[in-house]
Design a protein around this motif. Structure first.
Motif, PDB file in Angstrom:
ATOM      1  N   GLY A 190       0.786  -1.228   0.000  1.00  0.00           N
ATOM      2  CA  GLY A 190       0.000   0.000   0.000  1.00  0.00           C
ATOM      3  C   GLY A 190       0.816   1.276   0.000  1.00  0.00           C
ATOM      4  N   VAL A 247      -0.587  11.086   2.489  1.00  0.00           N
ATOM      5  CA  VAL A 247      -1.996  10.857   2.824  1.00  0.00           C
ATOM      6  C   VAL A 247      -2.374  11.860   3.907  1.00  0.00           C
ATOM      7  CG1 VAL A 247      -3.718   9.198   3.605  1.00  0.00           C
ATOM      8  CG2 VAL A 247      -1.775   8.417   2.230  1.00  0.00           C
ATOM      9  N   ARG A 289      -3.483   4.178   2.830  1.00  0.00           N
ATOM     10  CA  ARG A 289      -4.277   4.156   1.596  1.00  0.00           C
ATOM     11  C   ARG A 289      -5.314   3.044   1.606  1.00  0.00           C
ATOM     12  NH1 ARG A 289       0.138   6.799  -0.020  1.00  0.00           N
ATOM     13  NH2 ARG A 289      -0.077   8.296  -1.730  1.00  0.00           N
ATOM     14  N   ARG A 290      -4.973   1.916   2.197  1.00  0.00           N
ATOM     15  CA  ARG A 290      -5.925   0.798   2.237  1.00  0.00           C
ATOM     16  C   ARG A 290      -7.046   1.066   3.232  1.00  0.00           C
ATOM     17  NH1 ARG A 290      -1.853  -4.432   2.245  1.00  0.00           N
ATOM     18  NH2 ARG A 290      -1.019  -4.133   0.136  1.00  0.00           N
ATOM     19  N   ARG A 305      -9.885   2.946   1.678  1.00  0.00           N
ATOM     20  CA  ARG A 305     -10.451   2.358   0.459  1.00  0.00           C
ATOM     21  C   ARG A 305     -11.606   1.429   0.797  1.00  0.00           C
ATOM     22  NH1 ARG A 305      -5.964  -0.630  -2.246  1.00  0.00           N
ATOM     23  NH2 ARG A 305      -5.035   1.471  -2.242  1.00  0.00           N
ATOM     24  N   TRP A 332     -11.336   6.905   7.396  1.00  0.00           N
ATOM     25  CA  TRP A 332     -10.148   7.485   6.770  1.00  0.00           C
ATOM     26  C   TRP A 332      -9.122   7.773   7.850  1.00  0.00           C
ATOM     27  CZ3 TRP A 332      -7.207  11.805   7.383  1.00  0.00           C
ATOM     28  CH2 TRP A 332      -6.322  12.147   6.357  1.00  0.00           C
ATOM     29  N   GLY A 365      -4.991   9.482   8.165  1.00  0.00           N
ATOM     30  CA  GLY A 365      -3.820  10.070   7.521  1.00  0.00           C
ATOM     31  C   GLY A 365      -2.979  10.829   8.523  1.00  0.00           C
TER      32      GLY A 365
END
Length: 407
Positions: free
Chosen positions: A37, A44, A210-211, A214, A265, A267
């Motif tokens: 990933g 991010v 990122r995963r 998603r 989410w 980040g």
């Protein structure tokens, strides 16, 4: 003409084994570089959000136990939030002995800003961690205000004035049920600079950001210092009740929300900072070791696998480079050197994010060795009955959580 003797064949087999181990380490690093990933990238960040026109009501819940030392640097930043809608702060004094609750009220009188309510839930009952019992009490107080969102944030986290506004805008525009930011941790002391960026790097390696964001993936994690959660999603996921024994509560929270159909989410933060100092190695050691074995679900098999994995991925490359050069094995030295080079390169973005010298990157194997020792120590403390200890409380291995019969 006679062939190689037994001693020569023995040396050859040992060299061959070292070459294969070094090659396996290099293969692991190539896989991590390309297939995990892109965990090593630090781009991010909180997605931009639109002005919703009518800003939803938000309640901020702050569990706090003996936080008088950091509260003056964090609580005023929450009270000063520039939020266009209705917002208020609920600080839950979790049995503090240092005057945390009284200090919070004094800071609110001095700084003004958002309304502050200080509550105290008493000691947690059996089966609850102290933090989650405090969060439950805070959410209960907040629920009477009918918030659309809950901001769960730790007492050592300082927020920029627009933090709440940007979180709500990002959640609304992106359709997220939970938005979490990994606060920028303090890196002022020598040990903080060596250990802290690696902590975030290892976390991202386990849970690639990122995963997490998603849809359709099982990867779920959050950073407990800053979590914006829809109140409806909290009800649907039955949090915090469903995770009441979790020591690593942020990951458990994310799994509960995502498992109940929520979009999440995570980040890196730009303007959300931890103000808690960890000036000595001993401070950082306790921070990691108190929950490392819980992360492994108190499993000896997972502990053994983790130690072997850390050794293969982080310790083999420099050892192979040196051993290969000493033994005249170009293949061993090349595999170890290339693996170390990939490792160093993937660590550079995290050092850049923390504005630290790139010369720290080649030291990552040493830092990983420290984490290996911390993880082993965490297991040792668990079997000595000290478990996940934090501020006077020790938590044993959690038992399966049964559904509440009242529900």
């Amino acid at each position: 003409m006679s062939g190689p003797g037994p001693a020569a064949w023995g040396r050859l087999r040992r060299v061959s084994a070292i070459v294969w181990i070094a090659a396996l380490s290099l293969a692991a690093w190539l896989w991590l570089l390309l297939c995990q990933g892109f965990f090593w990238r630090t781009d991010v960040r909180l997605p931009p959000g639109d002005d919703p026109g009518v800003w939803p009501p938000v309640c901020v819940v702050v569990p706090a136990r003996d936080e008088a030392a950091v509260l003056p640097a964090s609580l005023p930043s929450l009270l000063a939030q520039d939020y266009p809608g209705r917002a208020e702060v609920f600080l839950v004094d979790d049995g503090s002995t240092d005057g945390t609750g009284e200090l919070a009220r004094a800071l609110a009188r001095e700084h003004g800003g958002l309304p502050l309510t200080v509550g105290s839930p008493g000691e947690p009952p059996a089966g609850w961690t102290g933090k989650l019992w405090a969060v439950r009490h805070g959410i209960g107080l907040a629920r009477a205000r009918g918030p659309e969102f809950l901001l769960l944030t730790d007492a050592d986290i300082a927020h920029a004035p627009d933090s709440l506004r940007t979180l709500v805008a990002a959640a609304g525009t992106g359709g997220f049920d939970m938005v979490s930011q990994m606060a920028r941790l303090r890196v002022e002391s020598r040990w903080e600079r060596l250990v802290v960026p690696a902590f975030v790097y290892f976390f991202a390696q386990l849970y690639p950001f990122r995963r997490i964001g998603r849809a359709g993936t099982a990867t779920a994690a959050a950073a407990g210092g800053c979590v914006l959660l829809r109140a409806e999603a909290a009800e649907r996921a039955r949090v915090p009740d469903a995770i009441r024994q979790a020591v690593i509560d942020d990951v458990a929270l994310a799994r509960a929300v995502k498992g109940s159909g929520g979009r999440i989410w995570l980040g890196l933060a730009d303007r959300v900072d931890s103000v808690r100092p960890y000036p000595r190695l001993d401070d950082l050691w306790r921070m990691v070791s108190r929950s490392a074995y819980a992360q492994l679900r108190h499993s000896p098999a997972l502990l053994a696998g983790t130690v072997a994995g850390l050794a293969l991925v982080y310790l083999v490359p420099p050892v192979a480079l040196v051993a290969g050069a000493a033994a005249g094995s170009a293949a061993t030295a090349a595999a170890g050197g290339l693996a170390w080079l990939v490792m160093t390169g993937t660590y550079l973005p995290m050092l850049r994010y923390y504005r630290l010298s790139y010369w720290l990157a080649p030291l990552l194997p040493f830092t990983a060795f420290l984490y290996l020792l911390m993880t082993v120590d965490s297991a040792v403390q668990h079997y000595r009955g000290r478990g996940a200890a934090w501020k006077g409380r020790t938590y044993a291995r959690p038992e399966p959580v049964a559904d509440d019969p009242a529900r």
